[in-house]
Enzyme design. Structure first.
Site, PDB file in Angstrom:
ATOM      1  N   LYS A  86     -58.129  33.079 -10.721  1.00 15.05           N
ATOM      2  CA  LYS A  86     -58.315  31.663 -11.126  1.00 15.05           C
ATOM      3  C   LYS A  86     -59.447  31.317 -12.146  1.00 15.05           C
ATOM      4  O   LYS A  86     -60.521  32.088 -11.800  1.00 15.05           O
ATOM      5  CB  LYS A  86     -58.564  30.847  -9.795  1.00 15.05           C
ATOM      6  CG  LYS A  86     -58.742  29.386 -10.147  1.00 15.05           C
ATOM      7  CD  LYS A  86     -59.394  28.686  -8.948  1.00 15.05           C
ATOM      8  CE  LYS A  86     -59.471  27.100  -8.865  1.00 15.05           C
ATOM      9  NZ  LYS A  86     -60.012  26.344  -8.088  1.00 15.05           N
TER      10      LYS A  86
ATOM     11  N   TYR B 113     -61.994  34.439  -8.235  1.00 21.93           N
ATOM     12  CA  TYR B 113     -62.318  32.988  -9.083  1.00 21.93           C
ATOM     13  C   TYR B 113     -63.109  33.649 -10.127  1.00 21.93           C
ATOM     14  O   TYR B 113     -64.292  34.164 -10.015  1.00 21.93           O
ATOM     15  CB  TYR B 113     -63.134  31.983  -8.202  1.00 21.93           C
ATOM     16  CG  TYR B 113     -63.007  30.659  -8.723  1.00 21.93           C
ATOM     17  CD1 TYR B 113     -62.523  30.397 -10.039  1.00 21.93           C
ATOM     18  CD2 TYR B 113     -63.432  29.495  -7.843  1.00 21.93           C
ATOM     19  CE1 TYR B 113     -62.603  28.978 -10.525  1.00 21.93           C
ATOM     20  CE2 TYR B 113     -63.493  28.164  -8.327  1.00 21.93           C
ATOM     21  CZ  TYR B 113     -62.907  28.088  -9.794  1.00 21.93           C
ATOM     22  OH  TYR B 113     -62.964  26.544  -9.979  1.00 21.93           O
TER      23      TYR B 113
END
Length: 302
Positions: free
Chosen positions: A157, A132
């Site tokens: 992400k 992330y």
């Protein structure tokens, strides 16, 4: 590989502050019944930051049991390195299918350090791991290309909202993986990702996390269908009546990206309970405002 709308459930709490596992089971079961492409439990929306290791393990196990193998279940892991390793091992023991690597705790993180952090957590398990990029864990194109080559890393992400950076990261990663042929996916991880998904999709980022799915799966799925079918009129209508008002409400108070979703889940019929400090709940007028926004979005569906 993942596809479709990704469901990020909340972690329900009782009025005394304990995890409400019955409500969590109800929440995840109903969400999976609605048809997401995967469940991401104990992540940002699930108040990962507020769970201890025992609660975390039980939350992940409850989600795995509730999903019953119908869709993959990914679990959040992150924070201090030692704890991130513990959470990764706990996710394996609880039966998770993958990990979402959250940012490390507090410190500003150089790119090389982020790669080392991902490597250290990834060495704890064979589970596929999505990294992330957000807050104090921002990958640049070189570090994204490097982390993508780690054996268990299968996706990135983005929660930075920096489209210029994303436009450079996507081809850099693809170039780095071209010789190996390794499968890799990119995700739009912005809060209320639907509001920015057209821009991300133009950069080759087709997957996104849907906070709205947790409390209005019908609206979330309708928007996803409109994106896939190129139905610009439906996209515009849902943005105008639902997603843009949702963003305006979310931005009103820090932490409302979680608090708003939790209030929406309670409005949907699952008693999600309060948020844990340092987050704060919506006011009663704001809950009414959220209910009106949901109703406006559903009016578009007909």
């Amino acid at each position: 590989m993942l596809e479709g709308v990704l469901f990020f459930p909340v972690t329900p709490f009782t009025t005394t502050g304990d995890v409400d596992f019955d409500a969590l089971h109800q929440h995840v079961t109903a969400g999976v019944d609605a048809g997401p492409g995967g469940v991401f439990v104990a992540c940002g929306t699930g108040e990962f930051h507020a769970l201890d290791r025992e609660e975390y393990a039980a939350v992940v196990r409850t989600a795995v049991d509730s999903a019953a193998g119908r869709v993959p279940v990914y679990a959040g892991a992150g924070g201090a390195l030692g704890l991130a390793r513990q959470f990764a091992r706990a996710a394996v023991e609880a039966g998770a299918d993958g990990l979402l690597l959250m940012p490390p705790y507090l410190v500003e993180s150089p790119a090389a350090g982020l790669v080392a952090y991902a490597r250290a957590v990834g060495q704890e398990t064979d589970l596929p791991m999505i990294v992330y990029s957000r807050a104090n864990a921002r990958f640049d194109e070189a570090s994204a290309a490097e982390v993508a080559q780690l054996p268990t890393v299968t996706g990135l992400k983005d929660g930075t909202g920096d489209l210029d950076l994303v436009a450079r990261i996507v081809p850099a990663v693809r170039d780095a993986l071209s010789a190996s042929g390794k499968s890799f996916q990119f995700f739009n991880g912005m809060p209320t990702a639907e509001a920015s998904q057209l821009a991300y999709r133009a950069l080759g980022v087709e997957l996104y996390s849907s906070a709205a799915f947790a409390f209005a799966p019908d609206i979330s799925l309708a928007f996803h269908r409109a994106i896939e079918e190129g139905d610009q009129a439906r996209i515009d209508a849902l943005q105008r009546t639902f997603f843009h008002p949702l963003v305006r409400l979310r931005r009103r108070v820090p932490g409302y990206a979680v608090s708003l979703v939790k209030a929406g889940v309670t409005l949907s019929g699952v008693k999600a309970g309060p948020v844990r400090p340092p987050l704060t709940p919506l006011t009663e007028p704001e809950v009414a405002e959220l209910a009106a926004i949901i109703a406006e979005g559903r009016a578009v569906l007909g």
